[in-house]
Structure formats: C-alpha cells, structure tokens
Write a protein that holds these residues in place. Structure first.
Motif, short mmCIF file in Angstrom:
data_model
loop_
_atom_site.label_atom_id
_atom_site.label_comp_id
_atom_site.label_asym_id
_atom_site.label_seq_id
_atom_site.Cartn_x
_atom_site.Cartn_y
_atom_site.Cartn_z
N PHE B 84 25.73 2.62 -6.84
CA PHE B 84 25.15 2.77 -8.17
C PHE B 84 25.53 4.15 -8.72
N SER B 85 26.54 4.17 -9.57
CA SER B 85 26.94 5.38 -10.30
C SER B 85 27.11 6.59 -9.40
N GLY B 86 27.47 6.39 -8.18
CA GLY B 86 27.68 7.51 -7.28
C GLY B 86 26.41 8.20 -6.86
N ASN B 87 25.24 7.68 -7.30
CA ASN B 87 23.98 8.32 -6.96
C ASN B 87 23.37 7.78 -5.68
N PHE B 88 23.46 6.50 -5.51
CA PHE B 88 22.99 5.94 -4.26
C PHE B 88 23.65 4.59 -4.00
N SER B 89 23.55 4.15 -2.80
CA SER B 89 24.14 2.86 -2.45
C SER B 89 23.24 2.19 -1.44
N ILE B 90 23.32 0.88 -1.42
CA ILE B 90 22.63 0.11 -0.40
C ILE B 90 23.68 -0.59 0.44
N PHE B 91 23.38 -0.75 1.72
CA PHE B 91 24.40 -1.33 2.59
C PHE B 91 23.75 -2.20 3.65
N ALA B 92 24.51 -3.11 4.16
CA ALA B 92 24.06 -3.98 5.25
C ALA B 92 25.27 -4.36 6.09
N GLU B 93 25.07 -4.39 7.39
CA GLU B 93 26.14 -4.76 8.32
C GLU B 93 25.59 -5.76 9.33
N TYR B 94 26.43 -6.67 9.71
CA TYR B 94 26.05 -7.68 10.70
C TYR B 94 27.24 -7.97 11.59
N ASP B 95 27.01 -8.10 12.87
CA ASP B 95 28.06 -8.63 13.74
C ASP B 95 27.42 -9.34 14.92
N ASP B 114 26.20 -17.37 29.35
CA ASP B 114 26.46 -17.85 28.00
C ASP B 114 25.42 -17.19 27.10
N TRP B 115 25.78 -16.06 26.54
CA TRP B 115 24.82 -15.33 25.71
C TRP B 115 25.55 -14.60 24.59
N ASN B 116 24.79 -14.05 23.70
CA ASN B 116 25.40 -13.33 22.58
C ASN B 116 24.62 -12.06 22.27
N ILE B 117 25.32 -11.12 21.67
CA ILE B 117 24.69 -9.89 21.17
C ILE B 117 24.83 -9.90 19.65
N THR B 118 23.72 -9.78 18.97
CA THR B 118 23.72 -9.76 17.50
C THR B 118 23.20 -8.41 17.02
N ARG B 119 23.92 -7.83 16.10
CA ARG B 119 23.51 -6.51 15.58
C ARG B 119 23.36 -6.57 14.06
N TRP B 120 22.30 -5.96 13.58
CA TRP B 120 22.04 -5.83 12.15
C TRP B 120 21.84 -4.36 11.82
N LYS B 121 22.27 -3.99 10.65
CA LYS B 121 21.99 -2.63 10.18
C LYS B 121 21.90 -2.70 8.67
N ALA B 122 20.88 -2.13 8.10
CA ALA B 122 20.74 -2.16 6.63
C ALA B 122 19.99 -0.93 6.19
N GLY B 123 20.36 -0.41 5.05
CA GLY B 123 19.68 0.79 4.59
C GLY B 123 20.15 1.24 3.24
N VAL B 124 19.77 2.45 2.91
CA VAL B 124 20.11 3.03 1.63
C VAL B 124 20.66 4.44 1.86
N ALA B 125 21.68 4.78 1.09
CA ALA B 125 22.25 6.13 1.14
C ALA B 125 22.09 6.76 -0.23
N ILE B 126 21.50 7.95 -0.28
CA ILE B 126 21.24 8.62 -1.55
C ILE B 126 22.16 9.84 -1.66
N GLU B 127 22.93 9.86 -2.75
CA GLU B 127 23.90 10.94 -2.93
C GLU B 127 23.75 11.58 -4.31
N ALA B 128 22.58 11.41 -4.90
CA ALA B 128 22.38 11.92 -6.26
C ALA B 128 22.54 13.42 -6.31
N TRP B 129 22.09 14.09 -5.26
CA TRP B 129 22.28 15.54 -5.20
C TRP B 129 23.52 15.78 -4.35
N ARG B 130 24.57 16.23 -5.02
CA ARG B 130 25.89 16.23 -4.43
C ARG B 130 26.00 16.91 -3.05
N PRO B 131 25.37 18.06 -2.84
CA PRO B 131 25.61 18.75 -1.57
C PRO B 131 25.09 18.01 -0.35
#
Lengths: 277, 609
Positions: B84-95, B114-131
């Motif tokens: 979103f306009s370089g200010n923040f982003s939302i993300f999700a990963e699955y494998d 016979d088994w599986n490993i499932t991974r999830w990751k989801a969150g938000v990254a805020i970059e509104a303040w550049r430094p």
C-alpha cells in the motif's frame, strides 16, 4: 549508420552538452538514447522502490550505477561507462549488505563475487526475491558444484522436481537469520521445519544437542536412507557407543537397526535409554 | 528543445502467467523405493502461477505466486504480498511437503512413514517511517500423518502405528533499521509447541518370528507442550570507511511440560494363559535457558591490509525431572485373578554446555590478488547426567588451529581461490571426535569468452584421532569440473558437469560384549550431468541427463535420471509442452529396492501482460 542518423545523434549530443554543462546527469538525459532501458528500469520493482523513497534517487540511478559522465555523451562508447555495475554502486544505497558480506562472508569477496553475479540490475521485473538473477539453487550451484551435486544423490533434500533453495537454510550476507535458532545450535536451520525436534527433551541425545543434526545426517543428500552418514544404522551408533551390552548380537537382523527399540533417537521424554518417544 | 522524459509513473496493470500439466507415471520394480527417494506420482500439477499488479497509488502492488499443487509433486507453496503506497504491506506464505518412506532392502525396512509438514506465515510490514521497518507476523508449523514401526515387547517385535500430531505456533515482532549507518535488527518471538503421541496396534502377530503371545492393544496419550517460549534476537551491524562490525545475540528460555499415560497389553498364549499389561503414568519437565552470541569485526589498515576478528559463544543449561509409576498387571480372566506390580519413577537429569571459539585473520589484498592467514581457538565444556542414579559425565575439549589462503582475480572473468585450514584438539567429548583436522578448498571459475564458462572445485578433508580413543581415520575428497556455454541471446545453452565424491572412514569400535572391531565406510561416487536447451522459432527443447555410479565398498549402486521437455510457443502468450522424465536405480548387493520409472506428461502455460 545512415547519414541522417549521424546528423540526429550529433544534434542531440550538442544540445545535451549545452543544456547539461552545469547540471548533473539524470535519467532524463540518458533516456535520450536509452529510452527503452530507462523506461523499463523506472517501471521495474527496483526503479519503483527508488521513486517511492525519493524521486531524486531514481533520477540519478543511471549515473550512480553505470558511472556515465558528460564524456559518454560526447563519445557514446562502452569504454567510458560501467556496462555492468560494480558492487560499490550497490553499496552506495545498500551499505548494510556489504557490511555483513565483507566481515562475515569474506570468501565471496575474495573470490571476486560481486553483487550483480547473483542480483539482477532490475531493468526487468523478473519476479524473483531480492532481484535475484536466477533461482537460488542455480546461482549457488554455479560455484558450489560439489554441494549442488549432493542434491542429486538418491536420498536428498528435494522439493519434487524442483531444486531445494539453498537460501532456505543459508544466509548469504552473514546475518545468521536463516533458521530460527541457528545462532544457538547447529540444528537451528533444521528445526525451522522439523519443529518437533527443537527440544528441550527430558532425556536428550548428547550429539544432537552439541553437534546438531549433522552429527548423524548429511543435510544435502547421500546414498544412504534417511540422509544418514552410514548405510547401516547400528554401524553409525556403535562408532560412539562402546559399552553396548553383549545381548545385542549384531549378526541378527533385529539388532542391526538400533532405532527399532531405541525409537527416540533425537531425545526422549519418557525413557533415559530412548526406548520411548 | 523537448527531450524524451522518462517518468516512473506507471499505469495500473496486471501481468502474470499460469502453467499446469498432467503427469502419467509407469514404474517397474519397487515403486515404494522410488517414492521414498522422490515422492513423485501421477496426477495434475500446477507448475507455476504468478500474478503481478502494479499501480501508482493506493494498492501499489500485488504479488501472488504458487507452485506444486496437485498430486504429482510432493511439495507445494504459495505466497501473497500486497503493498500500500510503500507505507505498509500485508503478506502470507504457505508451503507443504509430503514425506514418504518405505524401503525393502534397508535395515530400516520395518519402518514406514507417510506424513507431511505444513507451514503458514502471515503478517504485516509497516514502512511508513522510512528509517525503520516494523514487521508483525504469525507462523505455524504442523506435522501430520502416520508412522508405522516395530515396538519391542515380550521379547518380540510387534507392528504398531503412531498418528502424529505436532504443532508449533509463534508470534513474532521484528524491527529493522534501513537507512541508519548502524543497522539494527531486533526480533522477539513467543512460541507454543505441542506434540501428541497417538499409538495404536497395527496387527497382533509378532513381526518375522511366530510367537504364541499376541499384541492386544497399545496406546499412548502423552502430551508434550511448551507455552510462550520467548526467543529474543538482536543483530547490530555497522559499516564505516575503515571499520565494519556485526554483533548477534540470541536468548531463549523453554519450559517443557510432559504428561500422560502409555500402555501395552498382550494376550499370553493367544489369550489362553492370560493377559499381561504394562501401564506407564508419567509427569515430566525440562527447563532450558540458552544464550548465544557471535561477533565479527573487520578493520582496514591502509589500502591493502585488513584484520578480521570473529568469535562465537553458546551457553545452555537444562534441568529435567520425570515422576510417575510403571505398572505391570498380570491377569487370568478365566480364573478371575489379577496381580499388580508397580515401580515408582523418580528421575532428574542435567545437561549443560558452553562452547566458545575465536578466529583472527589478517589479509593483504592487491587489485588482482589476495593472501590471508590466521589462527583460531575453540573450547567446549559439557556436563550431563541422564538420571538420578548416574554419575555425571563431564568433558572439556580444547583446540587451536591455523589457516592460510590465496586468491587470484585478474578480471571479472577469472577467479582462483585456495584455502587450507588445520585444527589440533585435545580431550574428547565423543570418542569419534578428531584430534587433528586438515581441510583444503580450491575453487576456479573462468569465463573463456564467446559464452563459454569453466568452473572447477575441489575439497580435501582428513581427520584422525589416536588408537586409544577410536583410531579414527576419515578422508573426504569431493571435486569436480564443469563447462558450459550460453548463447549471446540467451536462448541456447548446454553444459557438462563431472563430479566425484569420495569418503573413506575407519573407526575402531567396541563390539557388544567387549571385543574390538572396526567400522569401515566407503563412498566413491561419480556423477556426470549433461544439460542443455535451445529455442528455434516457435520450437523449444531443453533437458538433462545424469549418470551416477558408486563404486564404494559399502553399498555400490548405479543410477540414471533424465528429463526432456519440448515446447511450442504459440500466439497470445500460450506455450504447449510435452515432457518425459526417467529414473533408474540399481543397488549391486540386493534387488529389492531397484526401480525404473518413466514419467511423461503434457503442460500448457499462458502469460499475459
């Protein structure tokens, strides 16, 4: 080159020389001749990120990376520009990348590996993480062939027909981030996926605690099932365990796979002899 | 004069592509062995899916990638990011990765997975303040499936299954600076771990040997859990003109709580004689506190010299307890008799260790070459006691070493590097610990011109310890050479990669009962891979062929695999492909796990801008 082209180029060069004599070169200037490249870069993730941070960074990016000067306008030659940017250009905006690279991973810089050996310049949207020029495995394999070859072995860490990404476990720039606990233990990268083996255990297996998973496993690949360092399980165990009671008759099949009884080889919460998970 | 203006302005647009196919698989020989090695099967596969959205404001970017979904591949993954306009982003990963294991000729033949490993990751990254970039995310890892294995009971093995139920969930807050001269990366996570064991009888007859006693039931209702395990990480890096440094610290405290009941019930003489039941009721804990850190410093001295200092430190303290009761119940239902024998469980253990090592290197770097040399020191102190009745085991191990190397880089087209390292150690924690280690690494890369590239590498490692420890004699020598060619347009390439990997290991062992013996292991693996691809007009072809032969004494084998893909590039971004893949695996000692597998299929890809 036709006579008309020569005349047009000369006029452009003359105009630019007059107009830019006292001004720093910008992308607008470069776009006079390199229109496609400039437009593509501005629209790429790299260019767009620059524009979001500061439009001035994008304006200066051609000069920053390629070192073009007014001399190049007078004499459009490949001799007076850097066709392939060197790492100093990258570090001018990404100092942290070089700081960790130099100190923690000097082997790459000693071997002459530059940023653009792995990262694309960003003129096109490759859709890769960190502007990587290729898949992580292929990039690493171009120098680390033996390690890449281990992934071809019969029992290997594979993602089906895809290559396992080296960056799943290794940090290129030395940040020690890959693997949640890799600073703490040699198993750190492994337990990022194999979380059930993180521990602590009521009865730990000391080699796993001290030397990590690689005490018994080849992480990349091997000719042995379970990525083990020995074909025969009993052979692997007995190299360390010197005081095994005599009833373990190794000529019998049942005693050749220690984990048939000692099932909790990674650590047990029920039995000090690792006889129960 | 009006010049061409290049603007970063970008119209709103979507681009992307999708590719999917169907694979048929024909297997001769042991298909379970093939599945154990590759876990590839027949079926649909999503080869690739990527969507990109770019805009100047509002939602400025959307990226979505996915691959591997379907039955044909054992791994699948998807990733989503919306900016979103370089200010923040939302993300999700699955494998998700499926694991399969079932071999006939291995000493692990009695086990199958016979088994599986499932991974999830989801969150938000805020970059509104550049430094500074803030990131808050949740991740989870679950392992689900079934293991079949033998269980030892009444002097025989019985078949059981274990339903896996392992979960890990973590909330992480991360802060990282981006523009300050001092880079700071701080991360705080809190994790929960749960492991539940669900054991069941997978048959009543003993494995391999007929026995009148039968397994009636077996259960395990244990839960091992850790709540709110805090992990703190801090990395600080600085890069100046003459000084660079990185310091990383990690602190973690985990408290394991374990409780539950496990039981096994046997029918003696098939039930005619009576029943024998074992019941364990246990309550345990393990507390660990761990601290780790490393530091890497680099100083430039003049234009040519530099000094590097590095150190690592790990310290961990663990205390554990196990309380409860082990019950043996012998019953004869016909006579109505039942006898109980109980034994209390009251054990505690410790496991502490401290590792530290330091390394100093001085380097001279000229424009086209460099030399370096240094020294290192390392130490390990460890104490453990498994149970209350054991004597503590305490061991300390020290070592020091030296290293030297040189590199030659006359141009970006050529690089040569050689490094040698030696370590000498005293005292032993494990009897296979080496007393001396010698290691050398050679690397060469050369762009020969006209698209040709040559690379070579070799590694040598030798380790040994004295006869009175375990007479360790280990040597490893992987080396290889590769040559490749790429056309200037990038549409054609081919190459040949030759590798040899040799390991010889001899360890003096003590056989059960006390007799001396020797454990020998030898790998002598030669691998050759030929690969290439080209495109001519609307036709494209690419493929590879790998031959592998292990001449080592331990377990010689031959293996082949190859793949070929033909593609027709159609209009409107469409591509039509036909492909074939072949695997052959042949163990010299036994045939039970050999296989020949042919996979073939069709795929269609479509790209749009």
């Amino acid at each position: 080159m036709t006579a008309r082209s020569i005349v047009v180029a000369a006029v452009i060069a003359m105009c630019c020389s007059l107009a830019l004599a006292d001004e720093p070169l910008t992308m607008e200037t470069c776009a006079i001749c390199h229109e496609d490249e400039a437009a593509a870069f501005a629209a790429s993730p790299h260019g767009r990120t620059m524009a979001q941070v500061d439009g001035g960074i994008l304006d200066r990016s051609c000069v920053q990376c390629h070192g073009a000067t007014a001399e190049h306008i007078d004499d459009p030659s490949t001799e007076n520009v850097r066709r392939t940017p060197d790492s100093t250009a990258c570090v001018s905006c990404h100092p942290a990348g070089m700081a960790t690279l130099e100190v923690s991973n000097p082997a790459h810089t000693r071997f002459g590996v530059a940023c653009v050996d792995c990262h694309a310049a960003g003129h096109n949207d490759l859709g890769t993480d960190h502007l990587l020029a290729d898949q992580p495995f292929d990039l690493c394999a171009s120098c680390h062939q033996s390690e890449a070859g281990e992934f071809k072995m019969p029992f290997a860490h594979r993602d089906g027909t895809r290559n396992f990404a080296c960056t799943n476990c290794h940090s290129m720039h030395g940040q020690n981030r890959q693997g949640r606990l890799n600073l703490l233990s040699p198993s750190g990268a492994c337990v990022d996926c194999h979380t059930e083996k993180t521990g602590p255990f009521i009865f730990p297996h000391p080699p796993r605690e001290l030397d990590g998973c690689i005490a018994c496993h080849h992480p990349h690949g091997t000719t042995n099932p379970r990525l083990l360092r020995r074909r025969n399980v009993a052979q692997l165990c007995i190299e360390c365990h010197a005081g095994v009671p005599a009833f373990h008759n190794l000529s019998q099949t049942r005693y050749q796979a220690c984990q048939n009884c000692h099932v909790a080889v990674h650590g047990s919460n029920r039995d000090p002899r690792l006889l129960d998970e | 004069m009006s010049l061409v203006i290049c603007s970063p302005a970008l119209a709103q647009n979507w681009s992307g592509g999708v590719g999917a196919g169907y694979v048929w698989q024909d297997a001769d020989g042991n298909e379970e062995s093939f599945l154990t090695q590759t876990n590839l099967q027949s079926g649909f596969v999503l080869e690739t899916l990527d969507l990109r959205y770019r805009n100047d404001s509002g939602v400025t970017s959307i990226d979505f990638d996915a691959w591997g979904f379907g039955d044909a591949e054992p791994a699948e993954a998807a990733r989503f990011n919306m900016g979103f306009s370089g200010n923040f982003s939302i993300f999700a990963e699955y494998d998700k990765r499926d694991s399969f294991f079932d071999l006939g000729g291995s000493d692990l033949a009695s086990r199958s997975d016979d088994w599986n490993i499932t991974r999830w990751k989801a969150g938000v990254a805020i970059e509104a303040w550049r430094p500074v970039r803030f990131e808050l995310y949740y991740r989870s890892v679950t392992r689900d499936g079934t293991v079949h294995r033998p269980m030892y009971g009444l002097n025989e093995f019985y078949p059981i299954g274990v339903n896996l139920d392992d979960t890990m969930s973590e909330v992480v807050f991360r802060l990282s600076t981006r523009t300050l001269p001092v880079r700071i990366d701080f991360e705080q996570g809190f994790a929960n771990y749960r492991q539940k064991s669900r054991r069941f009888a997978a048959g009543s007859e003993s494995i391999g040997r007929p026995d009148p006693d039968l397994l009636d039931t077996t259960t395990s209702e244990y839960t091992d859990s850790q709540d709110n395990v805090p992990t703190s990480r801090l990395t600080v890096g600085y890069s100046g003109g003459i000084f660079e440094g990185v310091v990383s610290l990690l602190y973690r405290q985990a408290e394991l709580s374990s409780s539950g009941t496990g039981s096994q019930a046997f029918l003696i003489g098939g039930g005619d004689t009576g029943t024998m039941t074992f019941v364990d009721t246990l309550l345990g804990s393990a507390d660990t506190e761990a601290f780790a850190g490393n530091i890497a410093l680099g100083f430039a001295i003049g234009r040519r010299f530099s000094i590097r200092l590095a150190g690592d430190y790990r310290d961990s303290t663990s205390n554990s307890t196990l309380l409860g009761e082990r019950l043996l119940r012998v019953a004869n239902p016909a006579q109505g008799t039942s006898l109980d024998y109980t034994a209390p469980v009251d054990q505690d253990g410790v496991f502490d260790y401290t590792d530290s090592d330091a390394r100093a290197t001085i380097e001279y770097r000229a424009p086209k070459w460099a030399v370096w040399a240094g020294g290192l020191t390392t130490s390990r102190e460890t104490t453990w006691r498994r149970t209350s009745g054991d004597d503590p085991t305490a061991a300390k191990r020290d070592g020091d070493g030296l290293l030297a190397g040189a590199s030659f880089n006359p141009s970006r087209s050529f690089g040569l590097s050689l490094e040698y390292e030696r370590g000498d150690f005293s005292k032993y924690v494990f009897r296979t610990d080496p007393e001396t280690v010698d290691r050398a690494v050679l690397r060469l890369r050369s762009k020969l011109g006209k698209g040709w590239q040559l690379t070579a590498n070799g590694r040598y490692e030798k380790a040994s310890n004295p006869d009175d420890i375990s007479a360790l004699d280990f040597k490893s020598t992987p080396y290889g050479i590769a040559v490749s060619w790429n056309s200037q347009s990038g549409t054609s390439s081919f190459g040949l990669d030759l590798e040899n990997y040799t390991i010889t290991s001899a360890v003096g062992i003590v056989l059960p009962g006390g007799d001396p013996g020797q454990s020998d292991y030898e790998l002598d693996l030669t691998t050759a891979t030929l690969f290439g691809g080209t495109r001519a007009g609307i036709f494209g072809i690419d493929g590879s062929l790998t031959w592998m032969k292990d001449d080592g004494e331990t377990w010689p084998l031959d293996a082949w695999n190859g793949r070929l893909r033909l593609t027709i590039y159609g209009k409107a971004g469409l591509e039509y492909s036909a492909f074939a893949q072949y695997w052959s695996y042949d163990e010299q000692r036994v045939d039970i796990d050999d296989f020949d597998v042919l996979r073939y299929g069709l795929a269609i890809h479509w790209r749009f801008e």
